[in-house]
Design a protein around this motif. Structure first.
Motif, PDB file in Angstrom:
ATOM      1  N   MET A   9     -22.147 -14.732   4.841  1.00 17.71           N
ATOM      2  CA  MET A   9     -21.344 -15.714   4.116  1.00 17.71           C
ATOM      3  C   MET A   9     -21.622 -17.152   4.560  1.00 17.71           C
ATOM      4  O   MET A   9     -21.354 -18.100   3.817  1.00 17.71           O
ATOM      5  CB  MET A   9     -19.855 -15.410   4.288  1.00 17.71           C
ATOM      6  N   LEU A  10     -22.190 -17.319   5.751  1.00 18.90           N
ATOM      7  CA  LEU A  10     -22.499 -18.653   6.251  1.00 18.90           C
ATOM      8  C   LEU A  10     -23.877 -19.094   5.757  1.00 18.90           C
ATOM      9  O   LEU A  10     -24.629 -18.284   5.203  1.00 18.90           O
ATOM     10  CB  LEU A  10     -22.428 -18.647   7.780  1.00 18.90           C
ATOM     11  N   PRO A  11     -24.238 -20.366   5.949  1.00 22.42           N
ATOM     12  CA  PRO A  11     -25.510 -20.876   5.392  1.00 22.42           C
ATOM     13  C   PRO A  11     -26.765 -20.304   6.035  1.00 22.42           C
ATOM     14  O   PRO A  11     -27.857 -20.565   5.560  1.00 22.42           O
ATOM     15  CB  PRO A  11     -25.421 -22.393   5.633  1.00 22.42           C
ATOM     16  N   GLN A  12     -26.641 -19.535   7.104  1.00 23.08           N
ATOM     17  CA  GLN A  12     -27.823 -19.025   7.793  1.00 23.08           C
ATOM     18  C   GLN A  12     -27.473 -17.762   8.545  1.00 23.08           C
ATOM     19  O   GLN A  12     -26.306 -17.446   8.793  1.00 23.08           O
ATOM     20  CB  GLN A  12     -28.344 -20.066   8.789  1.00 23.08           C
ATOM     21  N   ILE A  13     -28.504 -17.010   8.922  1.00 22.56           N
ATOM     22  CA  ILE A  13     -28.321 -15.908   9.851  1.00 22.56           C
ATOM     23  C   ILE A  13     -28.345 -16.457  11.274  1.00 22.56           C
ATOM     24  O   ILE A  13     -28.743 -17.598  11.509  1.00 22.56           O
ATOM     25  CB  ILE A  13     -29.407 -14.827   9.664  1.00 22.56           C
ATOM     26  N   LEU A  14     -27.889 -15.638  12.220  1.00 28.07           N
ATOM     27  CA  LEU A  14     -27.952 -15.967  13.649  1.00 28.07           C
ATOM     28  C   LEU A  14     -27.450 -17.380  13.925  1.00 28.07           C
ATOM     29  O   LEU A  14     -28.209 -18.293  14.252  1.00 28.07           O
ATOM     30  CB  LEU A  14     -29.384 -15.780  14.168  1.00 28.07           C
ATOM     31  N   MET A  15     -26.150 -17.542  13.832  1.00 30.08           N
ATOM     32  CA  MET A  15     -25.537 -18.862  13.951  1.00 30.08           C
ATOM     33  C   MET A  15     -25.683 -19.495  15.328  1.00 30.08           C
ATOM     34  O   MET A  15     -25.371 -20.670  15.505  1.00 30.08           O
ATOM     35  CB  MET A  15     -24.050 -18.780  13.580  1.00 30.08           C
ATOM     36  N   ASN A  70     -23.065 -16.608   0.847  1.00 33.29           N
ATOM     37  CA  ASN A  70     -22.454 -15.776  -0.189  1.00 33.29           C
ATOM     38  C   ASN A  70     -21.706 -14.642   0.497  1.00 33.29           C
ATOM     39  O   ASN A  70     -22.295 -13.876   1.252  1.00 33.29           O
ATOM     40  CB  ASN A  70     -23.536 -15.212  -1.115  1.00 33.29           C
ATOM     41  N   ALA A  71     -20.422 -14.534   0.223  1.00 32.72           N
ATOM     42  CA  ALA A  71     -19.592 -13.540   0.889  1.00 32.72           C
ATOM     43  C   ALA A  71     -19.442 -12.281   0.037  1.00 32.72           C
ATOM     44  O   ALA A  71     -19.649 -12.304  -1.181  1.00 32.72           O
ATOM     45  CB  ALA A  71     -18.211 -14.126   1.190  1.00 32.72           C
ATOM     46  N   VAL A  72     -19.073 -11.194   0.680  1.00 32.63           N
ATOM     47  CA  VAL A  72     -18.728  -9.965  -0.035  1.00 32.63           C
ATOM     48  C   VAL A  72     -17.323 -10.113  -0.596  1.00 32.63           C
ATOM     49  O   VAL A  72     -16.384 -10.466   0.125  1.00 32.63           O
ATOM     50  CB  VAL A  72     -18.804  -8.747   0.910  1.00 32.63           C
ATOM     51  N   SER A  73     -17.169  -9.853  -1.896  1.00 32.92           N
ATOM     52  CA  SER A  73     -15.842  -9.942  -2.519  1.00 32.92           C
ATOM     53  C   SER A  73     -15.224  -8.572  -2.752  1.00 32.92           C
ATOM     54  O   SER A  73     -14.000  -8.456  -2.888  1.00 32.92           O
ATOM     55  CB  SER A  73     -15.928 -10.691  -3.854  1.00 32.92           C
ATOM     56  N   ALA A  74     -16.053  -7.514  -2.801  1.00 28.86           N
ATOM     57  CA  ALA A  74     -15.519  -6.160  -3.000  1.00 28.86           C
ATOM     58  C   ALA A  74     -16.613  -5.131  -2.743  1.00 28.86           C
ATOM     59  O   ALA A  74     -17.806  -5.415  -2.880  1.00 28.86           O
ATOM     60  CB  ALA A  74     -14.980  -5.998  -4.415  1.00 28.86           C
ATOM     61  N   PHE A  75     -16.164  -3.933  -2.358  1.00 31.61           N
ATOM     62  CA  PHE A  75     -17.037  -2.767  -2.310  1.00 31.61           C
ATOM     63  C   PHE A  75     -16.678  -1.893  -3.505  1.00 31.61           C
ATOM     64  O   PHE A  75     -15.493  -1.580  -3.718  1.00 31.61           O
ATOM     65  CB  PHE A  75     -16.841  -1.996  -1.007  1.00 31.61           C
ATOM     66  N   LEU A  76     -17.662  -1.518  -4.274  1.00 31.99           N
ATOM     67  CA  LEU A  76     -17.430  -0.775  -5.501  1.00 31.99           C
ATOM     68  C   LEU A  76     -17.801   0.692  -5.303  1.00 31.99           C
ATOM     69  O   LEU A  76     -18.860   1.003  -4.747  1.00 31.99           O
ATOM     70  CB  LEU A  76     -18.249  -1.375  -6.647  1.00 31.99           C
ATOM     71  N   ALA A  92     -19.451 -12.842  -3.878  1.00 33.22           N
ATOM     72  CA  ALA A  92     -18.537 -13.870  -4.381  1.00 33.22           C
ATOM     73  C   ALA A  92     -19.055 -14.534  -5.641  1.00 33.22           C
ATOM     74  O   ALA A  92     -18.270 -14.995  -6.474  1.00 33.22           O
ATOM     75  CB  ALA A  92     -18.291 -14.907  -3.289  1.00 33.22           C
ATOM     76  N   ASN A  93     -20.380 -14.589  -5.804  1.00 33.36           N
ATOM     77  CA  ASN A  93     -20.936 -15.213  -7.015  1.00 33.36           C
ATOM     78  C   ASN A  93     -21.019 -14.261  -8.197  1.00 33.36           C
ATOM     79  O   ASN A  93     -21.556 -14.610  -9.251  1.00 33.36           O
ATOM     80  CB  ASN A  93     -22.334 -15.787  -6.712  1.00 33.36           C
TER      81      ASN A  93
END
Length: 565
Positions: A189-195, A220-226, A239-240
């Motif tokens: 969800m953050l702008p990069q991996i390995l903050m 991009n965050a997870v909004s749901a598991f389907l 989220a998008n």
């Protein structure tokens, strides 16, 4: 009368505390209460067991001589009672008693203590989104998790999976599952991996992960598991609005300290949610200590408390608490500078100390940093490139942070930098570090010393550097600096940026000054593969009257964007 030392938690810090206490007090009654069935799990090894680097799960539980650390081992080797499958349900501080439930028999048990050590660890953080309870969603926090994912690997039935979280565990899990032939998508969800890395270095690693057939989605965050009609995971929704089809998802977005039992007993917690401790690893109750992932500890450079769930720190904290519980408050633990390293396919990546942005937030007025690239050893010994970033206080010269990635062993560089930071070394001291040298192991001027040389040059005004990110930003804004690639024509044909640069090899530069802009105030940026020749070219230009010359730090190797070749 023998002292009663009770330890709650049997993963890393708890057994270390118990073992240290036993070595210093041979008469004490020492008991470990462990909710899980296993003891002394090498949890940092889980991804490598899942990935098939080794096959015997007992290697995660055994001593260096191959003896499994089970209750029988603890009793015979250390005279420590270890109760597994035992869940602590409450602490009575006034009576100095702990109640627990035997998970096999269901019976309630009571244990007395003179000194209590809390080593209850942490639990995985789960995203509060619909579908989190679907079949096919797991973590990699426990031995049962590792067993499950290893079974997935061995059976070879799952073909698509999503790893939620691009931190240490997420990236290590990505590699483990990709090695099993599973198509992986990492969602962060953050702008990069390995903050723990600056964006530029993290982007280079992201490109490396993608080169190994794993996709990476950032910002991009997870909004749901389907799920399907049977309650099994079928896709992850972002989220998008995008959906990623998958049969399994591994959630790796961090952990939360296990503190409920402690808080119910009146043990204080801090801003991160971890149990607060003093330098003796002692809580607000003088007879209760806390160690490992359930605590928060001081960040030695910032002064604020942090939650630092690292296996090495857990063991160090356990050793301190064990000695103090056995002999009184004698030894101390000063905190962390948050040193870490991980494997990312063929790369290693690590950091220690603080970043430039963190230093500036702390009020340092003159923070200086440099990015360098260079081989880890001579080329004739099979050199591999490392990319380094060093941060220092420009006023005092003290080193504040260091980051390193590359196909060579970054842990050596990170370890040296960590000792420099803890020792309060300045850049001027590090440039003359007396390090071991032999061609099979290192360069005559070690990679980290060369990085310090570059930073010293910046501090002394001998080099004005600019990062690849800054160069790209200039080009994106329509600026047109005169960019010189100082490599050979052969290197140019093999690989180049393709941003309108001019090929002028460093050996020919003195004889081709007429090809440069007539206005000697024009911004000129020089670089090469690692920018050593770029620096030499910059010094040549400055000696010939050019006044606005910059070196693109780290050269081509530190360029995180698309190249023409």
């Amino acid at each position: 009368m023998a002292k009663k030392i009770l330890v709650i938690g049997g993963s890393a810090s708890g057994p270390k505390a118990a073992a240290r206490a036993r070595r210093l007090d041979f008469d004490a009654e020492i008991i470990i209460l462990q909710k899980a069935h296993d003891l002394s799990m090498a949890s940092c090894g889980y991804p490598y067991y899942v990935g098939g680097f080794f096959d015997d799960r007992n290697q995660l539980l055994c001593t260096p001589t191959g003896v499994v650390r089970d209750p029988v081992y603890y009793m015979k080797a250390k005279n420590i009672i270890a109760r597994t499958d035992t869940e602590v349900t409450g602490i009575d501080r006034k009576a100095k008693k702990v109640t627990a439930k035997n998970l096999l028999s269901g019976e309630t048990e009571t244990y007395e203590y003179d000194k209590l050590i809390l080593a209850m660890g942490a639990t995985p953080r789960m995203p509060p989104v619909p579908g989190i309870d679907l079949d096919g969603i797991t973590t990699l926090q426990s031995m049962p998790d590792a067993d499950y994912l290893r079974k997935v690997r061995d059976e070879g039935k799952i073909r698509k999976a999503v790893v939620v979280g691009g931190g240490l565990i997420g990236i290590e899990t990505c590699e483990a599952l990709q090695l099993a032939g599973i198509k992986i998508t990492v969602v962060e969800m953050l702008p990069q991996i390995l903050m723990f890395l600056d964006w530029q270095l993290a982007k280079i690693l992201e490109n490396h992960v993608k080169a190994h057939a794993a996709d990476v989605i950032t910002d991009n965050a997870v909004s749901a598991f389907l799920g399907d009609e049977k309650g099994k995971l079928r896709a992850v929704k972002l989220a998008n609005g995008d959906e990623i089809p998958c049969e399994m998802a591994v959630v790796a977005i961090g952990v939360v300290p296990n503190t409920k039992i402690a808080k119910d007993a009146g043990i204080e917690t801090g801003r991160t949610g971890g149990i607060t401790v003093n330098e003796y690893m002692q809580t607000n109750d003088p007879d209760i200590y806390a160690v490992g992932d359930c605590t928060e500890i001081p960040q030695r450079l910032t002064g604020s408390n942090v939650h630092a769930p690292y296996g090495d720190l857990a063991n160090l904290e356990g050793r301190v608490a064990g000695e103090n519980a056995a002999r009184g408050n004698i030894v101390t633990f000063p905190g962390t500078i948050q040193t870490g390293v991980c494997k990312v396919f063929d790369f290693s990546a690590g950091s220690t100390g603080i970043s430039k942005a963190q230093a500036e937030k702390l009020g340092y007025r003159n923070v200086v940093s440099v990015t360098t690239s260079g081989p880890d050893k001579p080329g004739f010994m099979g050199a591999k490139i490392l990319i380094n970033r060093m941060i220092a206080d420009g006023d005092s010269g003290k080193i504040l942070g260091f980051q390193c990635i590359g196909m060579a062993d970054a842990s050596k560089q990170i370890g040296m930098a960590a000792m420099a930071i803890m020792g309060g070394l300045t850049v001027d001291q590090l440039v003359n570090a007396d390090l071991p040298y032999a061609p099979p192991f290192s360069l005559a001027i070690d990679n980290i010393v060369a990085c310090a040389h570059a930073l010293q040059n910046k501090i002394r005004g001998l080099m004005e550097g600019c990062s690849a990110v800054e160069v790209k930003a200039k080009l994106d804004k329509g600026e047109k600096p005169f960019i010189i690639d100082t490599r050979s024509p052969e290197e140019w044909e093999e690989m180049r940026l393709g941003v309108g640069e001019h090929l002028i090899p460093v050996g020919a530069l003195r004889h081709r000054l007429n090809e440069l802009p007539e206005d000697k105030n024009t911004e000129i940026i020089t670089y090469c593969k690692i920018s050593l020749r770029g620096y030499e070219a910059a010094r040549t230009l400055i000696a010939n009257g050019y006044t606005n010359v910059k070196v693109m730090e780290g050269g081509l190797m530190a360029w995180p964007y698309h190249r023409e070749k």
